[in-house]
Each structure stands twice: as C-alpha cells, then as structure tokens.
Design an enzyme around this catalytic site. Structure first.
Site, PDB file in Angstrom:
ATOM      1  N   MET A   1       3.985 -76.612  53.388  1.00 38.18           N
ATOM      2  CA  MET A   1       4.290 -75.177  53.300  1.00 38.18           C
ATOM      3  C   MET A   1       4.806 -74.708  54.528  1.00 38.18           C
ATOM      4  O   MET A   1       4.689 -75.649  55.671  1.00 38.18           O
ATOM      5  CB  MET A   1       2.853 -74.410  53.066  1.00 38.18           C
ATOM      6  CG  MET A   1       1.836 -74.456  54.065  1.00 38.18           C
ATOM      7  SD  MET A   1       0.401 -73.422  53.751  1.00 38.18           S
ATOM      8  CE  MET A   1      -0.602 -73.832  55.155  1.00 38.18           C
TER       9      MET A   1
ATOM     10  N   HIS B   1       0.808 -82.690  59.552  1.00 39.97           N
ATOM     11  CA  HIS B   1       0.154 -81.529  59.932  1.00 39.97           C
ATOM     12  C   HIS B   1      -1.368 -81.797  59.808  1.00 39.97           C
ATOM     13  O   HIS B   1      -2.089 -81.590  58.512  1.00 39.97           O
ATOM     14  CB  HIS B   1       0.360 -80.196  59.159  1.00 39.97           C
ATOM     15  CG  HIS B   1       1.833 -79.758  59.603  1.00 39.97           C
ATOM     16  ND1 HIS B   1       2.345 -78.796  58.949  1.00 39.97           N
ATOM     17  CD2 HIS B   1       2.721 -80.109  60.775  1.00 39.97           C
ATOM     18  CE1 HIS B   1       3.770 -78.310  59.494  1.00 39.97           C
ATOM     19  NE2 HIS B   1       3.881 -79.231  60.533  1.00 39.97           N
TER      20      HIS B   1
ATOM     21  N   SER C   1       3.414 -81.890  55.370  1.00 40.08           N
ATOM     22  CA  SER C   1       2.029 -80.922  55.555  1.00 40.08           C
ATOM     23  C   SER C   1       1.048 -80.819  54.239  1.00 40.08           C
ATOM     24  O   SER C   1       0.797 -82.171  53.866  1.00 40.08           O
ATOM     25  CB  SER C   1       2.429 -79.510  55.822  1.00 40.08           C
ATOM     26  OG  SER C   1       1.342 -78.694  56.247  1.00 40.08           O
ATOM     27  N   THR C   2       1.002 -79.900  53.494  1.00 41.67           N
ATOM     28  CA  THR C   2       0.073 -79.864  52.496  1.00 41.67           C
ATOM     29  C   THR C   2       0.611 -80.782  51.331  1.00 41.67           C
ATOM     30  O   THR C   2       1.608 -80.913  50.766  1.00 41.67           O
ATOM     31  CB  THR C   2       0.211 -78.470  51.848  1.00 41.67           C
ATOM     32  OG1 THR C   2      -0.124 -77.447  52.916  1.00 41.67           O
ATOM     33  CG2 THR C   2      -0.837 -78.273  50.705  1.00 41.67           C
TER      34      THR C   2
ATOM     35  N   ASP D   1       8.504 -75.561  59.166  1.00 40.52           N
ATOM     36  CA  ASP D   1       8.703 -76.917  59.831  1.00 40.52           C
ATOM     37  C   ASP D   1       9.512 -78.113  59.698  1.00 40.52           C
ATOM     38  O   ASP D   1       9.303 -78.409  58.246  1.00 40.52           O
ATOM     39  CB  ASP D   1       6.944 -77.198  60.547  1.00 40.52           C
ATOM     40  CG  ASP D   1       7.141 -78.080  61.679  1.00 40.52           C
ATOM     41  OD1 ASP D   1       7.998 -78.004  62.535  1.00 40.52           O
ATOM     42  OD2 ASP D   1       6.192 -78.895  61.797  1.00 40.52           O
TER      43      ASP D   1
END
Length: 345
Positions: A282, A188, A161-162, A285
């Site tokens: 973050m 993401h 993600s991030t 998941d």
C-alpha cells in the site's frame, strides 16, 4: 488488548462484529459473521494464531492481520502464520499497552483497511492463463541456461510492503545465481523481524542473503535485506562492490525503511546495470525511486494488479510512466534476468 484494539478500530470507522478469546472461537465466529478482515494474535490459549489462520483459510478464507510482539520467537511464528495464509502483521508495542496502542492507532486502522481489500480466495502466486511476456517478450523462465550471457556487475533493488514477504521470497528463490546480481531488498517491516526474514530467504535462494548492517559491502551473488526501522542508503560503488549505510533519518513516505531512499541513492552512484522492481504494497513508496532509476538509464518492473495483494505501490510506480514492464509475480524473475541478457551470436 482485545478491548483496546476494538476501541481503536471503532473510533477509526471500522465496525467490530465480534471478539474471540482464543483460536477456536475465532474460527467459529469468522464462519458465523463473515467479516471483511480479522486481527489475530499469535499467542492465544487452546488454539494459537497459526492453527486458527490455517483453519480459517481452509473453512472460510478471510484476510487476516497478525498481531505480534517484538521477539525472535514471535518473529518465527509470525512468518509461519504468513505461510498459512495471513496477509500481513502488526507489531504490538511493549510498555503500557493502552498508551502505546493509542499512539499507533492510525497505523493500525490503515493496515486493517488495507488488508481488508486483499482477495485471499485468489492464488497470489498463480500465473495468468496465457503466458505474459517478459521485458523482451521471450516468455522464458528465469532458470539460467548453458550458454546464457549477461551484462557484468548488475544491481537489483526490490521494494515491497503489504503481502510482500512471500513475493520477495518467490522472486529470490527463482533468481539464477549465474546472473550475479547485487541485490538490495526493502520490505516495509519493523526491527526484530528483518533478520529472521533474511534467514528464511537465504535458506530458499541460491544467493547469500543477510540483514544489512551499517557499512556492509556486497558483491555479485549476495543480497541484503534492509534492517527494520532504518533507511538503507547506497553509499558508494566501486569495482563491482556496493557499500551501504544505515540511516535513522525521519521516515520517508511515512515509512522507514523507505524504498525511495535506497533506489534514489543507488541511481546516484551506480553506473553499471541497475534494475528496480516494485512489488505488492500500500502507498506510493518506490514511485520516485523508479523515476530516478529510469532517469539513470536503469530498467524497471512492477508487479501486476492480479497477483498483488495490494495494488498500491506497483500502481503508483506504473503511473509514473517509467516502468518498462508490468508482470505477474511468476514472470518477474525471468523479467529481471531479461534486462541483463546479452544476445549470443
């Protein structure tokens, strides 16, 4: 847009210390106020977001969250901003700006707070001063050597993600084609960006990389990037070929695509070697997906805290007790390869 974003952030408990009309002002105001985080539009007069990010990172390194519209052109520019040092991006909605931004306010505040935690002064891709062991403790690079032998028909699933786009690119650019993985990547990322993301990685990897389409099949040496705003489910697996299905079912862990969906469906149907990797991001998941892969007899890896932009997803995965190795980003390609290497006698 500046006023709308400022109001949303203030209401969410984020102090807005300054607003800039263009890139020139942004660079000067960052140096003056030393904020924890900057939201930066891609398109601005006089100096655009890319140049502003580059100057900020050179003059006063600060976490930057890019704001980008849903267009192919903006997708290219946004990835260029990430190359220059921006941490992540948030897609500006179309339609009535104030109404749409208000609808997304919780997500924007969460992303700003997350990006603010990133240490941009540290090199996210740097190895530690002492060699970190791979799963088997070999410390070897991921480069395939003549005579290496691998388990047949392995599947690799990467979730991030991030801060993830650069990390995913780093892993796939170092993954040797001789290992013959079927690769699924769940980053993401909203629709309109995953196609460009796939093209970028394809240009830098020996693997054939493309954005996933419903019903796609892949064999060894191929990789699919989960399409934005769709879950990527593994539908079936036969004779070394893997088939996927795109799903518009509700978000899981507040995201779509969700890493858990892909990992859990893969664990259900794949009976050949299976490897799960959780990179920076973050939230939690991927934690349940790692549990399922481990329970199915697969191998699991998480990125370490020192090289993660945000140590959320990897930490939650490690806390399950189902991660075989926690590795810095530079060691992850070799760690992946080690999971399927056979002893040569």
């Amino acid at each position: 847009m500046r006023s709308v974003i400022s109001d949303i952030l203030q209401e969410g408990g984020v102090e807005v210390v300054a607003e800039a009309k263009n890139g020139h002002e942004a660079v000067d105001l960052v140096a003056e106020h030393r904020p924890d985080v900057v939201t930066m539009d891609v398109e601005m007069p006089e100096m655009d977001g890319i140049e502003a990010v580059e100057r900020i990172m050179d003059r006063c390194p600060t976490p930057v969250l890019m704001l980008s519209a849903h267009t192919d052109e903006n997708a290219d520019v946004t990835f260029e901003a990430l190359d220059k040092g921006a941490v992540d991006f948030f897609t500006k909605p179309g339609g009535e700006v104030s109404m749409e931004m208000s609808r997304l306010k919780d997500q924007l505040v969460e992303m700003v707070l997350s990006v603010a935690e990133v240490d941009v002064t540290a090199s996210s891709a740097a190895s530690s001063s002492t060699p970190s062991p791979t799963i088997e403790g070999s410390g070897q690079s991921a480069t395939a050597s003549e005579g290496d032998s691998y388990d047949r028909d392995p599947t690799l699933i990467i979730g991030s993600s991030t801060g993830g786009p650069k990390m995913v690119e780093a892993v796939l650019s170092e993954l040797p084609l001789a290992a013959d993985f079927r690769v699924l990547v769940v980053q993401h990322m909203p629709g309109g960006f995953t196609g460009r993301f796939a093209q970028r990685i394809d240009a830098r990897s020996d693997y054939e990389v493309r954005e996933a389409s419903d019903g796609d099949r892949i064999a060894g040496g191929e990789a699919l990037i989960a399409a934005g705003d769709h879950h990527l489910r593994v539908k079936n697996y036969r004779n070394g070929r893997l088939r996927v299905k795109l799903s518009s079912e509700p978000p899981v862990n507040s995201v779509r695509p969700a890493v858990d969906v892909t990992m859990e469906t893969a664990a259900d149907v794949i009976d050949d070697p299976l490897v799960g990797v959780i990179l920076t991001g973050m939230g939690n998941d991927g934690a349940d997906g790692i549990r399922r892969i481990k329970a199915a007899g697969g191998r699991t890896i998480a990125q370490d805290e020192a090289t993660s932009a945000v140590y959320g997803m990897p930490q939650r995965a490690a806390e399950t007790g189902c991660v075989d190795a926690v590795l810095p980003i530079d060691d992850i390609p070799a760690g992946i390869v080690e999971t399927i290497k056979r002893e040569v006698t």
